[in-house]
Scaffold this motif. Structure first.
Motif, PDB file in Angstrom:
ATOM      1  N   GLU A  66       0.841  -1.204   0.000  1.00 31.03           N
ATOM      2  CA  GLU A  66       0.000   0.000   0.000  1.00 31.03           C
ATOM      3  C   GLU A  66       0.876   1.256   0.000  1.00 31.03           C
ATOM      4  O   GLU A  66       0.612   2.215  -0.735  1.00 31.03           O
ATOM      5  N   ALA A  67       1.917   1.251   0.814  1.00 32.46           N
ATOM      6  CA  ALA A  67       2.833   2.398   0.853  1.00 32.46           C
ATOM      7  C   ALA A  67       3.551   2.560  -0.489  1.00 32.46           C
ATOM      8  O   ALA A  67       3.651   3.675  -1.010  1.00 32.46           O
ATOM      9  N   LEU A  68       4.042   1.472  -1.045  1.00 33.13           N
ATOM     10  CA  LEU A  68       4.724   1.523  -2.341  1.00 33.13           C
ATOM     11  C   LEU A  68       3.819   2.139  -3.408  1.00 33.13           C
ATOM     12  O   LEU A  68       4.248   2.987  -4.188  1.00 33.13           O
ATOM     13  N   ARG A  69       2.580   1.741  -3.419  1.00 39.69           N
ATOM     14  CA  ARG A  69       1.626   2.270  -4.408  1.00 39.69           C
ATOM     15  C   ARG A  69       1.273   3.729  -4.147  1.00 39.69           C
ATOM     16  O   ARG A  69       0.881   4.446  -5.065  1.00 39.69           O
ATOM     17  N   ALA A  70       1.411   4.165  -2.906  1.00 36.75           N
ATOM     18  CA  ALA A  70       1.050   5.540  -2.549  1.00 36.75           C
ATOM     19  C   ALA A  70       2.153   6.556  -2.848  1.00 36.75           C
ATOM     20  O   ALA A  70       1.895   7.755  -2.851  1.00 36.75           O
ATOM     21  N   VAL A  71       3.359   6.085  -3.093  1.00 31.98           N
ATOM     22  CA  VAL A  71       4.448   7.010  -3.415  1.00 31.98           C
ATOM     23  C   VAL A  71       4.137   7.649  -4.769  1.00 31.98           C
ATOM     24  O   VAL A  71       3.919   6.937  -5.752  1.00 31.98           O
ATOM     25  N   PRO A  72       4.102   8.976  -4.825  1.00 29.21           N
ATOM     26  CA  PRO A  72       3.847   9.625  -6.116  1.00 29.21           C
ATOM     27  C   PRO A  72       4.907   9.211  -7.134  1.00 29.21           C
ATOM     28  O   PRO A  72       6.086   9.057  -6.799  1.00 29.21           O
ATOM     29  N   ARG A  73       4.476   9.038  -8.354  1.00 29.89           N
ATOM     30  CA  ARG A  73       5.375   8.578  -9.416  1.00 29.89           C
ATOM     31  C   ARG A  73       6.611   9.471  -9.551  1.00 29.89           C
ATOM     32  O   ARG A  73       7.704   8.984  -9.811  1.00 29.89           O
TER      33      ARG A  73
END
Length: 132
Positions: A66-73
């Motif tokens: 979830e954290a990995l996916r939440a990091v802005p590109r």
């Protein structure tokens, strides 16, 4: 330590770093393994936060994903952290396995690995102010 995602260490470090750095300081977290709570606290503290990920993402739990996916590109970085975190069946890592890191991160984020590598390279240029 096995099974430890470093939450306590990340939070202690944040408490200390916040007392020395301004909110707009560029900061990057190397080999981020913390979950959504850690990412949220660091993001709240530093508006220019970058996060670097290794092949450890292949062992992430749901909170870490979830954290990995939440990091802005535009704030995501890739790393091998050689010689640590080798590919399965190998004794050590090297910079040449960055492709595998990109594939693992991209898979979890549901992105194209090549596009992700290009974006991560641009992000590194931005963070480290590399001349074009």
């Amino acid at each position: 330590m096995h099974g430890d995602n470093g939450t306590e260490a990340f939070m202690l470090l944040l408490r200390w770093v916040k007392s020395y750095l301004p909110e707009n300081q560029q900061v990057y977290l190397q080999c981020l393994r913390g979950g959504a709570y850690v990412l949220r606290k660091w993001s709240d503290a530093f508006s220019r936060l970058y996060c670097r990920f290794t092949l450890l993402v292949s062992r992430f739990n749901a909170d870490q994903i979830e954290a990995l996916r939440a990091v802005p590109r535009h704030r995501l970085l890739l790393e091998t952290d050689a010689p640590y975190f080798p590919l399965e069946g190998r004794d050590f890592s090297s910079p040449s396995i960055l492709r595998y890191t990109a594939e693992a991160v991209a898979s979890l984020r549901k992105e194209n690995p090549l596009d992700l590598m290009r974006q991560a390279a641009m992000n590194a240029d931005d963070l480290f102010q590399c001349p074009k």
